[in-house]
Write a protein that holds these residues in place. Structure first.
Motif, mmCIF file in Angstrom:
data_model
loop_
_atom_site.group_PDB
_atom_site.id
_atom_site.type_symbol
_atom_site.label_atom_id
_atom_site.label_comp_id
_atom_site.label_asym_id
_atom_site.label_seq_id
_atom_site.Cartn_x
_atom_site.Cartn_y
_atom_site.Cartn_z
ATOM 1 N N CYS A 275 0.836 -1.200 0.000
ATOM 2 C CA CYS A 275 0.000 0.000 0.000
ATOM 3 C C CYS A 275 0.871 1.249 0.000
ATOM 4 O O CYS A 275 0.577 2.227 -0.704
ATOM 5 N N ARG A 276 1.956 1.212 0.762
ATOM 6 C CA ARG A 276 2.886 2.340 0.758
ATOM 7 C C ARG A 276 3.455 2.550 -0.647
ATOM 8 O O ARG A 276 3.604 3.680 -1.104
ATOM 9 N N GLY A 277 3.752 1.458 -1.336
ATOM 10 C CA GLY A 277 4.260 1.566 -2.694
ATOM 11 C C GLY A 277 3.254 2.183 -3.645
ATOM 12 O O GLY A 277 3.624 2.958 -4.544
ATOM 13 N N GLN A 278 1.960 1.851 -3.458
ATOM 14 C CA GLN A 278 0.931 2.464 -4.298
ATOM 15 C C GLN A 278 0.861 3.971 -4.067
ATOM 16 O O GLN A 278 0.741 4.759 -5.009
ATOM 17 N N VAL A 279 0.936 4.387 -2.806
ATOM 18 C CA VAL A 279 0.893 5.816 -2.499
ATOM 19 C C VAL A 279 2.121 6.517 -3.054
ATOM 20 O O VAL A 279 2.025 7.593 -3.673
ATOM 21 N N GLN A 280 3.286 5.938 -2.853
ATOM 22 C CA GLN A 280 4.506 6.551 -3.372
ATOM 23 C C GLN A 280 4.485 6.617 -4.893
ATOM 24 O O GLN A 280 4.874 7.632 -5.483
ATOM 25 N N GLY A 281 4.017 5.561 -5.545
ATOM 26 C CA GLY A 281 3.964 5.559 -7.003
ATOM 27 C C GLY A 281 2.960 6.547 -7.547
ATOM 28 O O GLY A 281 3.234 7.250 -8.538
ATOM 29 N N GLY A 282 1.784 6.632 -6.918
ATOM 30 C CA GLY A 282 0.793 7.603 -7.360
ATOM 31 C C GLY A 282 1.260 9.027 -7.165
ATOM 32 O O GLY A 282 1.047 9.902 -8.015
ATOM 33 N N THR A 283 1.929 9.278 -6.038
ATOM 34 C CA THR A 283 2.470 10.611 -5.783
ATOM 35 C C THR A 283 3.542 10.960 -6.806
ATOM 36 O O THR A 283 3.581 12.077 -7.337
ATOM 37 N N ALA A 284 4.409 10.004 -7.105
ATOM 38 C CA ALA A 284 5.476 10.244 -8.083
ATOM 39 C C ALA A 284 4.911 10.558 -9.459
ATOM 40 O O ALA A 284 5.380 11.477 -10.153
ATOM 41 N N GLN A 285 3.919 9.799 -9.870
ATOM 42 C CA GLN A 285 3.307 10.042 -11.176
ATOM 43 C C GLN A 285 2.671 11.425 -11.215
ATOM 44 O O GLN A 285 2.792 12.157 -12.217
ATOM 45 N N ALA A 286 2.031 11.818 -10.129
ATOM 46 C CA ALA A 286 1.396 13.131 -10.075
ATOM 47 C C ALA A 286 2.418 14.254 -10.018
ATOM 48 O O ALA A 286 2.174 15.351 -10.546
ATOM 49 N N ILE A 287 3.573 14.022 -9.398
ATOM 50 C CA ILE A 287 4.625 15.032 -9.409
ATOM 51 C C ILE A 287 5.083 15.302 -10.835
ATOM 52 O O ILE A 287 5.271 16.456 -11.244
ATOM 53 N N GLY A 288 5.242 14.249 -11.613
ATOM 54 C CA GLY A 288 5.602 14.427 -13.018
ATOM 55 C C GLY A 288 4.568 15.233 -13.770
ATOM 56 O O GLY A 288 4.900 16.137 -14.554
ATOM 57 N N ALA A 289 3.296 14.917 -13.546
ATOM 58 C CA ALA A 289 2.227 15.645 -14.227
ATOM 59 C C ALA A 289 2.149 17.094 -13.771
ATOM 60 O O ALA A 289 1.719 17.966 -14.527
ATOM 61 N N THR A 290 2.563 17.370 -12.544
ATOM 62 C CA THR A 290 2.498 18.731 -12.023
ATOM 63 C C THR A 290 3.657 19.587 -12.521
ATOM 64 O O THR A 290 3.476 20.765 -12.843
ATOM 65 N N LEU A 291 4.836 19.007 -12.621
ATOM 66 C CA LEU A 291 6.033 19.802 -12.873
ATOM 67 C C LEU A 291 6.459 19.870 -14.339
ATOM 68 O O LEU A 291 7.034 20.876 -14.755
ATOM 69 N N TYR A 292 6.211 18.820 -15.141
ATOM 70 C CA TYR A 292 6.745 18.893 -16.503
ATOM 71 C C TYR A 292 6.018 18.073 -17.551
ATOM 72 O O TYR A 292 6.137 18.356 -18.734
ATOM 73 N N GLU A 293 5.274 17.046 -17.201
ATOM 74 C CA GLU A 293 4.646 16.233 -18.243
ATOM 75 C C GLU A 293 3.583 17.031 -18.993
ATOM 76 O O GLU A 293 2.729 17.670 -18.386
ATOM 77 N N GLU A 294 3.633 16.959 -20.314
ATOM 78 C CA GLU A 294 2.605 17.607 -21.127
ATOM 79 C C GLU A 294 2.645 17.026 -22.528
ATOM 80 O O GLU A 294 3.674 17.062 -23.198
ATOM 81 N N LEU A 295 1.524 16.468 -22.963
ATOM 82 C CA LEU A 295 1.384 15.998 -24.335
ATOM 83 C C LEU A 295 1.002 17.211 -25.183
ATOM 84 O O LEU A 295 -0.114 17.710 -25.100
#
Length: 907
Positions: free
Chosen positions: A798-818
């Motif tokens: 469960c901790r891994g799911q939270v860490q992975g979801g947070t990491a993915q969202a950090i990417g979407a917040t800071l630089y990911e853009e199609l």
């Protein structure tokens, strides 16, 4: 040439230009994965003479006379041990989720010396993971142990039980969709895609293509079933508009299918696509959703009628929401302060490392499709409807799936593969390239969200008004559901008597949007939680305190913007108060974290999110568990495993009920031939709904075991004694051991779940950041998320799911853009141009769990795979505003955008 792979000699004749990856896979070494086609992701890593290389950009001929080691041969390099030490470390730390990147990760990590291990950000920069956030992978390389040993009769619940597939994942034996030897007569399918954003296909000349050697069939719109459907998969197909054909005579975005070529090889199919001659009548396109709603705008689906269930084709509206509760006008009039602003979110690609793919064939007249899907049963239903086939003549199954995040809650390849199989009678294979994944598969819905908040001076909310414009792209798959979901919990978490919501999901001539982790909430939560932060600053209130004064409590229910009673929602447990306190305390503990140097500006930010833990409209699952020889149980479930960890959870639930070890549970899954029905693994239902079905099946089997024990008790006093000991020990397994020899009939338990009532989970995210005013660069100094997950079944996972979801969202917040240009083309369809987080980009997120037990979920658990994503963007934006005094309301928070915002305010 002679190829020496894993101490085995192969004679091979590489094709001109062939890369080492494809040659190795043709030789049966399926641990070598395809993730990017361009040397960007590292999934294809192998050793050449002991040195890691990306085999997708290594010409095959360069391996002649050299030692090639794939993940399957790594253990042999360690001597007589069954596993290489690095493979054992990845097992001990569970350094994987979906596992698609793991073979490449392990091989790269195993090649590092001690100096290189001290700088993993540099040493591992060539290997990408979309699931984990790299924390567990770093722990694996460092030799940190998270998994707990199987110690016999100890309870399986609440422990760090390792994933059953772990050994197969780290050794390359785990099989994903296309990891299979070619079926006899296998054909390959390739798609010709539209160069135009909006055009009518006048004609397709297939003559030259069919004349090419190896080309067997060309499919054009004239070969397509006339029936309209949606690529989105939901239990209730009426939730989505029927606006799609297998091959359409009108193309509505750059990258849409025009035709399909089926040939003996991929190269021949590609050549066939190039040989097709297509005449188009180019139409005027529309790319902006606000413009698309105006009178006179080009109509993307103006030809559709009421049967398609499009809300208003004449205004390009897929769906609309207009609802209110109380009197919003009076609420704003009573406010002592009003905040009003607009916020925008961008397109984000799922970027799962396994692209969409499928193999179809006929098995004694049964259309069989092996696919990378989150929804095998719903896909079977769609294929039955599309091709007028009874359910018993269609089978859909999936192996392990290499990441999903909602992107594989679609039917994007199965329909065209099925059509080709039915036309040729031969097996057909289709695999998206990475570029096709970017230009032809759905992304997250871009949204513009206007928020108006009214409040008293003490912070009490008096009114909320939300206006959401969602760009659903050229097709409406998931458009209505994402809109409704985004407009619900984002404001439903706040007690406010007066609310109004206006929401519009709008067609444009751009790549379609679809289901994405959070399902609309990440976009609207960014807007609402940013607005709440701005309101707190205007009122000079602490952001945590403002939330506490307005959030719903343990006896409350979501405060929707309409008067409809949510009769299927139950507050099964409440942990929001704990989550707020946990994050607040953690940020205070980290207050001493220092920036890189004094020129950096430091600030804190937080945001919260609520999610209803199961989708509305029905979600169903069935499970069956049987007693087998030797005290082993065979559990059959329909839900797919794609890094969500449901396989481990189901084993733990069954073991906890039956009083046995998780290793005694053998699982079969994701195959429509095995069970009656399972809606699928999305909306965090793999644990909550399918897990509940597993719990009920195990309880039914336990009851049968105890009944059998009672019968035997009357026959054999010795069995009575053993049965009593078993009950006292809380384990039916001991009773079973005593009775198994006397029992010849198979004992089976079955269970099902309808996914109702639906419970509620909460997440609170906190950040401490440093911002460099001279460049706009943001560095995360501290990341913490508190999660209300109910009774946590597997803390490590469960901790891994939270860490992975947070990491993915950090990417979407800071630089990911199609990014899409003025002609509607995706301009960055590769990992080197579309930046997903690499090792150096991410902090280690601290995860804290609220202490709750849910009345609704299986054994007290709640879902926690989607929701960690939702509060991240707002928390980061709030931290940047706290650091700089400047508010950024548009994502991503890229350095150039932040720099311009700071410069405009002379910061």
């Amino acid at each position: 040439m002679r190829l020496h792979v894993n101490d085995t000699d192969h004679d091979a004749v590489p094709r001109p230009g062939q890369c080492l990856r494809t040659l190795l896979r043709e030789l049966g070494w399926f641990g070598v994965k395809k993730g990017c086609d361009s040397g960007d992701c590292g999934a294809c890593t192998v050793w050449l003479d002991g040195q890691p290389v990306h085999s997708c950009v290594t010409p095959a001929f360069r391996a002649e006379g050299r030692a090639v080691t794939t993940i399957e041969g790594l253990a042999a390099t360690a001597g007589a041990d069954a596993l290489h030490p690095m493979q054992r470390r990845f097992l001990a730390a569970q350094g994987f989720q979906c596992g698609f990147c793991t073979p490449g990760m392990v091989l790269t990590a195993a090649s590092l010396d001690q100096a290189q291990r001290r700088d993993l950000a540099a040493s591992m920069k060539g290997n990408l993971c979309r699931c984990t956030g790299y924390g567990a992978i770093g722990d694996a390389i460092d030799g940190i142990v998270h998994t707990e040993p199987d110690d016999g009769i100890a309870s399986a619940f609440g422990r760090n039980v390792p994933a059953p597939a772990g050994p197969a994942v780290v050794t390359g034996r785990a099989r994903y969709t296309l990891d299979a030897a070619p079926l006899p007569g296998l054909l390959h399918l390739k798609l010709l895609r539209s160069p135009h954003a909006f055009a009518r296909i006048v004609s397709v000349d297939v003559t030259a293509a069919l004349a090419l050697p190896g080309v067997q069939l060309v499919l054009t719109p004239s070969d397509s079933p006339a029936r309209l459907f949606s690529t989105a998969r939901h239990e209730n197909p009426l939730e989505d508009p029927d606006d799609t054909r297998v091959l359409d005579g009108v193309v509505r975005f750059v990258g849409q299918r025009v035709a399909a070529v089926v040939a003996d090889s991929e190269a021949a199919a590609e050549a066939g696509c190039r040989a097709l001659q297509v005449e188009y009548e180019v139409l005027q396109a529309v790319f902006d959703p606000e413009a698309a709603m105006r009178p006179g705008a080009p109509l993307v689906h103006g030809d559709k009628g009421p049967a398609s269930r499009i809300h208003d084709p004449s205004h390009n509206l897929v769906a609309a929401v207009e609802s209110s509760s109380g009197d919003p006008v009076a609420g704003f009039a009573a406010a002592e302060i009003v905040h009003e602003a607009s916020y925008t979110t961008q397109r984000v690609q799922h970027a799962s490392l396994e692209t969409h793919g499928a193999i179809g064939w006929l098995d004694q007249g049964c259309l069989t499709v092996r696919s990378s899907t989150q929804t095998p049963f719903l896909t079977r239903r769609a294929l039955c409807d599309l091709f007028d086939l009874p359910p018993e003549r269609v089978r859909v199954l999936c192996e392990r799936v290499g990441g999903g995040f909602g992107g594989k809650q679609e039917m994007l390849v199965e329909d065209i593969v099925a059509l080709a199989v039915l036309r040729t009678g031969r097996p057909v294979r289709l695999e998206f390239t990475r570029e096709e994944q970017f230009i032809g598969a759905p992304s997250r819905h871009p949204m513009r969200v206007a928020v108006k908040l009214g409040a008293k001076r003490d912070g009490t909310l008096t009114a909320i008004h939300l206006r959401v414009v969602s760009n659903t792209g050229a097709y409406g798959n998931h458009g209505p559901g994402v809109l409704h979901h985004g407009c619900s919990e984002s404001i439903g978490v706040y007690r406010c008597p007066n609310k109004r919501v206006e929401g519009y999901a709008v067609y444009t001539n751009t790549v379609p949007a679809g289901a994405f982790r959070g399902y609309g909430l990440s976009q609207t939560v960014f807007a609402v939680e940013s607005a709440m932060d701005e309101l707190a600053r205007a009122l000079r209130l602490d952001p945590f305190e403002l939330r506490r004064r307005n959030v719903i409590g343990p006896d409350g229910a979501p405060h929707s913007a309409d008067d409809t009673a949510h009769t299927d929602i139950e507050m099964g447990s409440y942990g929001l108060d704990q989550c707020l306190k946990l994050v607040e305390s953690a940020l205070r503990r980290g207050a001493g974290t220092k920036p890189p140097d004094p020129s950096w500006q430091v600030g804190d930010g937080m945001a919260l999110a609520m999610i209803i833990t199961t989708p509305p409209g029905g979600h169903f699952a069935q499970a069956r568990i049987a007693l087998c020889a030797g005290g082993i149980y065979e559990l059959t479930v329909g839900t797919a495993e794609f890094g969500n960890g449901t396989t481990t959870v189901h084993a733990q639930i069954a073991a906890a009920v039956l009083g046995t070890r998780p290793t005694a549970i053998r699982i079969r899954q994701s195959d429509t031939a095995l069970l009656g029905h399972d809606t699928g693994a999305y909306g965090s239902t793999g644990s909550v709904v399918a897990g509940q079905a597993t719990e009920r099946a195990a309880l039914a089997l336990r009851d049968r075991l105890l009944d059998r024990a009672a019968i035997q008790l009357c026959v054999d006093r010795a069995a009575c004694h053993l049965h009593g000991a078993a009950v006292q020990a809380g384990t039916a397994r001991l009773a079973l051991d005593a009775l198994h020899a006397a029992s010849e009939a198979e004992l089976v338990g079955t269970g099902s779940s309808a996914g109702t009532p639906r419970s509620i989970a909460f997440n609170v995210q906190g950040f401490r950041v440093a911002v460099q005013p001279g460049t706009g660069e943001i560095r995360i100094l501290h990341s913490v998320q508190a999660a209300d997950a109910g009774r946590v079944i597997n803390p490590m996972q469960c901790r891994g799911q939270v860490q992975g979801g947070t990491a993915q969202a950090i990417g979407a917040t800071l630089y990911e853009e199609l990014r899409i240009d003025a002609a509607g083309r995706v301009v960055n369809p590769a990992f080197r141009h579309y930046h997903i987080p690499a090792w150096a980009d991410l902090p280690r997120t601290e995860v804290l769990f609220a202490d709750t037990t849910d009345r609704v979920g299986p054994l007290g658990a709640k879902s926690m795979s989607e929701s960690p994503y939702n509060p991240v963007a707002a928390a980061l934006a709030n931290a940047v505003a706290d650091a700089t005094g400047v508010r950024c309301r548009d994502l991503p928070l890229a350095p150039d955008r932040v720099f311009r915002a700071l410069a405009a305010h002379n910061v």
